[in-house]
Design an enzyme around this catalytic site. Structure first.
Site, mmCIF file in Angstrom:
data_model
loop_
_atom_site.group_PDB
_atom_site.id
_atom_site.type_symbol
_atom_site.label_atom_id
_atom_site.label_comp_id
_atom_site.label_asym_id
_atom_site.label_seq_id
_atom_site.Cartn_x
_atom_site.Cartn_y
_atom_site.Cartn_z
ATOM 1 N N TRP A 1 1.098 -1.216 0.003
ATOM 2 C CA TRP A 1 0.103 0.097 0.035
ATOM 3 C C TRP A 1 0.714 1.243 -0.194
ATOM 4 C CZ3 TRP A 1 -0.346 4.173 3.560
ATOM 5 C CH2 TRP A 1 -1.478 4.964 3.016
ATOM 6 N N HIS A 2 1.986 1.233 0.733
ATOM 7 C CA HIS A 2 2.938 2.413 0.662
ATOM 8 C C HIS A 2 3.561 2.720 -0.450
ATOM 9 C CE1 HIS A 2 2.361 1.512 4.972
ATOM 10 N NE2 HIS A 2 2.641 2.742 5.290
ATOM 11 N N GLY A 3 3.700 1.628 -1.457
ATOM 12 C CA GLY A 3 4.479 1.942 -2.586
ATOM 13 C C GLY A 3 4.972 0.677 -3.219
#
Lengths: 475, 380
Positions: free
Chosen positions: A323-325
């Protein structure tokens, strides 16, 4: 328009002045327009994505509510999830996976030119897509009634204080506030001021200063770094990301308070956590709860026995990392957190604090030891998170393990970190002991004035020149 | 009529307890005021105002205190404050018939130019009596220098004969000042705000705010100096640590692509400044200053210099300078400055076509040949 920019505060001032001259319905419409202006200041073209997500989820929720047939309802839910994940997939993950697939095919001798998208990641895309998805899932689960008015729902999706970096609010919490009348009370003003000042301090004084140290270390070739340099770089990044993100969340809460809204707490002194699950109850709470409610529990949670629980934990945290990257380091970070959750659970360490004495020196020694251990585990995670590549992770770990050279510059950097961070640490210890994030609001006004004066003077004098972007805007 | 009585008799702690009880009982926040009756809100507002007033008072005390000791904040502040009287030196030099040389630059130029060495060498070698004025504020570039020239010399109609602009690397590029706050405080008046905005010197909203705040507050205009000054006193090794961090940050910045990269730089600001000087019969000489780390002169700069016939003294590889003569790794020490100033005086004399080995003479009333004749040699 960054929260730490003069433009934002001028924008906020204008919004507040107009906002409190309007009736409730027009307040909502005006906030919606202001939110679109706020978002459009980054890139007006990406407003279309928010609009698409808003329109689809509004109408899908209506259908979900009016349809009784489970099969049809599932299809409508699929439309919403596919739209949101589709937007996220195309803009955030397509490039990464296309490049990795191309590389893999190249390695096995079957080169394939996959199309690439050379586009900027729309700011805050992960936040608002998760927020709208939670809405349709809640309606699907019959845990929420669909929004009655489109403009109110559009405001729920793009409420500007929390639009680009959260907290990821739930429909059941934010919508009733949108639908009810709001006014500026002294308490809201006072709390808002507290949140904003604390947030600016964390972002501008702590995070931006720590950023210069962390960036310098991570930009230096690992061969030139000693173990102490690497450790200082990782500690600085740990403090940077905390100051940056919790600072943003705090400012968002403060601005929302001034607009009459109450946003959820997104951070509760996370570095005092004693176990991984305790950490996730304190760090990016809105995302942790989202992952718990819509992923972990949906996967079965801890209902299918020990091994399924471990599988669900690792899967949830891995997806949390992604989700963060889109990157291997984020993936590794997610897996690492999944693993430590499993290890603590398997070793019975999650509940170890219950067996320790609750008072006295022994309690404090145990508390400090477990918090320090957890902090260092989290720091290892931050190394994975911040590193440019896995090879940098390996090189820095190698330096930490083998090169214990200590130079005078290390002492100076530690002193610099201490100068900035110790007062905040002391304050958070006090808040932790009182168990109330708004403790400062309850003390004598002179103590509060002293704390505020310290923050303002630090902001004036000890903040780096220039505005630094918030880290979480890229997620 | 009862409310005012309660308002004044109720203590702060009572208000807080009432508010906490209301919150603990699950009352919505907006209703805290209602649960504890209106007086609590009034009391809270008064308390909040007291807090804000205290903060404002603390900031004002800091501001006043700093104003009282402004000159001792740093040498650079003293230098900036002296700029308003810098043009007086031009008047004195004119009266004495000296060649008036104005050095514009930043701390690198400041450390490199030994005015005594230059004046004595020009006197000895060319028989020219010259007056050297340095306008060299820290961390500045062409934008700041052009504004300083405009504010302190052009407006007073006290112009030098020659402007020597010391630069390194990207100092001459078309970029606005890094310090709108210092422009507001030390270079300009509030009345200049509109003019700077029209001239695109203040390009962003932030620059406008910083200009205005700097104009009003010494504390704001000197916040970076205060930070560096305090930390270097409080934390041993802070300066060395900052340098290391800055080096790393620069390395980190290089990895970030810049949309307004060097390719797009057209040196229009330099051309404008050159035209301004030419229209006032002031000669411009660009001086590339040596640093321990080599830097290249951009092709665009060389093109502009050639097309506009601007004189360039490229002393990046001046003889006799060793890296250890730059104590902080960037600025020249005294020995380097002396060596460099001799080299500069010699090249300057040649560039200006000043005569060799003549006794000192007065230039009063004469047209200075170097300004009338634009040399075609030594130009890149």
């Amino acid at each position: 328009m960054l929260f730490n920019s003069y433009e934002f505060w001028a924008f906020c001032f204008v919004v507040l002045v107009i906002y409190y001259r309007l009736g409730h319905r027009w307040q909502n419409r005006f906030l919606l327009a202001a939110s679109y202006v706020f978002y459009g200041c980054w890139d007006w073209r990406f407003l279309s994505l928010i609009l698409a997500s808003t329109v689809v989820d509004f109408f899908v929720a209506q259908r979900l509510h009016s349809t009784q047939l489970q099969q049809i309802r599932k299809r409508w839910l699929l439309v919403s999830v596919a739209t949101n994940l589709g937007i996220l997939g195309v803009f955030k993950y397509f490039g990464f996976f296309a490049a990795e697939l191309s590389s893999l095919l190249q390695t096995v001798g079957a080169p394939l030119m996959l199309p690439t998208l050379d586009i900027v990641l729309p700011v805050g895309i992960s936040f608002y897509t998760f927020q709208t998805m939670s809405y349709t899932i809640d309606v699907y689960r019959r845990q929420a009634e669909p929004a009655r008015r489109f403009d109110d729902f559009a405001l729920f999706v793009c409420f500007f204080p929390q639009l680009v970096a959260g907290p990821i609010e739930r429909f059941s919490r934010l919508m009733p506030q949108i639908e009810s009348t709001r006014r500026l009370t002294t308490k809201n003003f006072s709390d808002g001021l507290y949140y904003i000042l604390l947030g600016l301090f964390k972002k501008v004084v702590i995070a931006d200063t720590m950023a210069s140290i962390a960036n310098a270390v991570f930009a230096t070739p690992a061969a030139e770094l000693s173990g102490a340099d690497c450790l200082i770089g990782v500690y600085a990044f740990a403090l940077q990301i905390y100051g940056d993100f919790s600072g943003y969340s705090s400012i968002a809460q403060g601005v929302a308070k001034w607009l009459g809204f109450d946003l959820m707490d997104n951070f509760r002194m996370p570095y005092f956590a004693t176990t991984p699950s305790d950490f996730w109850r304190r760090w990016h709470i809105s995302l942790s709860q989202w992952l718990r409610d819509y992923l972990y529990i949906a996967l079965g949670g801890n209902r299918g026995g020990r091994w399924k629980t471990y599988r669900n934990l690792i899967l949830t945290m891995t997806l949390g990392g992604l989700w963060h990257g889109a990157g291997w380091t984020f993936l590794a970070w997610g897996i690492f957190h999944g693993l430590i959750l499993c290890i603590y659970r398997a070793a019975g360490l999650e509940n170890a604090s219950e067996k320790r004495p609750t008072v006295g020196v022994a309690h404090w020694i145990g508390r400090v030891t477990t918090s320090l251990a957890m902090f260092h585990l989290v720091c290892f995670g931050w190394l994975l998170f911040r590193a440019e590549s896995m090879s940098q992770v390996v090189s820095m770990l190698h330096a930490i393990a083998t090169d214990w050279t200590w130079r005078s510059i290390n002492t100076a950097l530690i002193a610099m970190i201490a100068w900035y961070v110790l007062p905040l640490l002391a304050y958070e210890l006090w808040v932790e002991r009182r168990g109330d994030l708004l403790s400062l609001q309850q003390v004598d006004w002179r103590a509060k004035a002293a704390a505020y004066s310290y923050c303002v003077l630090m902001l004036l004098v000890f903040s780096p020149i220039g505005q630094q972007e918030f880290i979480y805007f890229q997620f | 009529m009862e409310a005012p009585t309660i308002r004044h008799s109720q203590s702060d702690s009572d208000s807080r307890i009432a508010a906490r009880l209301a919150a603990a009982n699950g009352a919505p926040e907006n209703s805290v005021a209602q649960v504890s009756d209106q007086p609590v809100v009034v009391r809270s507002l008064a308390t909040e105002l007291k807090v804000i007033a205290t903060v404002v008072a603390v900031v004002l005390v800091a501001e006043c205190g700093l104003r009282a000791v402004e000159d001792s904040v740093s040498e650079d502040v003293r230098h900036l404050k002296s700029l308003r009287t810098a043009s007086q030196r031009m008047v004195d030099a004119s009266q004495n018939g000296e060649l008036k040389v104005l050095f514009l630059g930043n701390s690198i130029t400041a450390a490199s130019i030994d005015a005594d060495v230059i004046t004595s060498r020009l006197r000895a070698d060319a028989g020219i009596s010259c007056s050297v004025t340095k306008v060299v504020p820290d961390n500045t570039r062409l934008a700041d220098w052009a504004i300083a020239f405009d504010e302190f010399f052009l407006r007073n109609k006290q112009l030098p004969d020659v402007v020597v602009m010391g630069f390194r690397d990207a100092d001459l590029r078309d970029e606005p000042s890094r310090h709108p706050d210092r422009l507001g405080r030390y270079y300009c008046d509030l009345a200049d705000w509109g003019r700077l905005a029209n001239n695109s010197e203040l390009q962003r909203f932030t620059s406008h705010v910083e200009f205005l705040m700097g104009n009003q507050s010494v504390l704001f205009a000197n916040r970076k100096r205060l930070r560096t000054g305090l930390l270097s006193r409080l934390l041993p090794g802070f300066v060395a640590a900052s340098r290391a961090v800055n080096r790393g940050t620069m390395a980190s910045d290089k990895t970030v692509s810049r949309p307004n990269g060097r390719e797009e730089n057209r040196y229009q600001r330099l051309l404008q400044f050159h035209r301004l000087l030419a229209s006032n019969d002031v000669k411009l000489v660009l001086l590339a200053i040596p640093t321990p780390t080599e830097y290249a002169l951009e092709n665009q700069l060389l093109t502009v210099v050639k097309s506009a016939e601007i004189d360039l003294l490229d002393l990046r590889n001046a003889a006799g300078l060793e890296p250890e003569m730059f104590p902080d790794g960037l600025h020249m020490g005294h020995s380097a400055s002396a060596v460099f100033s001799v080299a500069l005086a010699t090249d300057f004399k040649n560039l200006m076509h000043l005569p060799d080995q003549r006794p000192a003479r007065s230039l009063q009333g004469q047209k200075i040949p170097a300004i009338a004749i634009r040399p075609e040699t030594n130009r890149q």
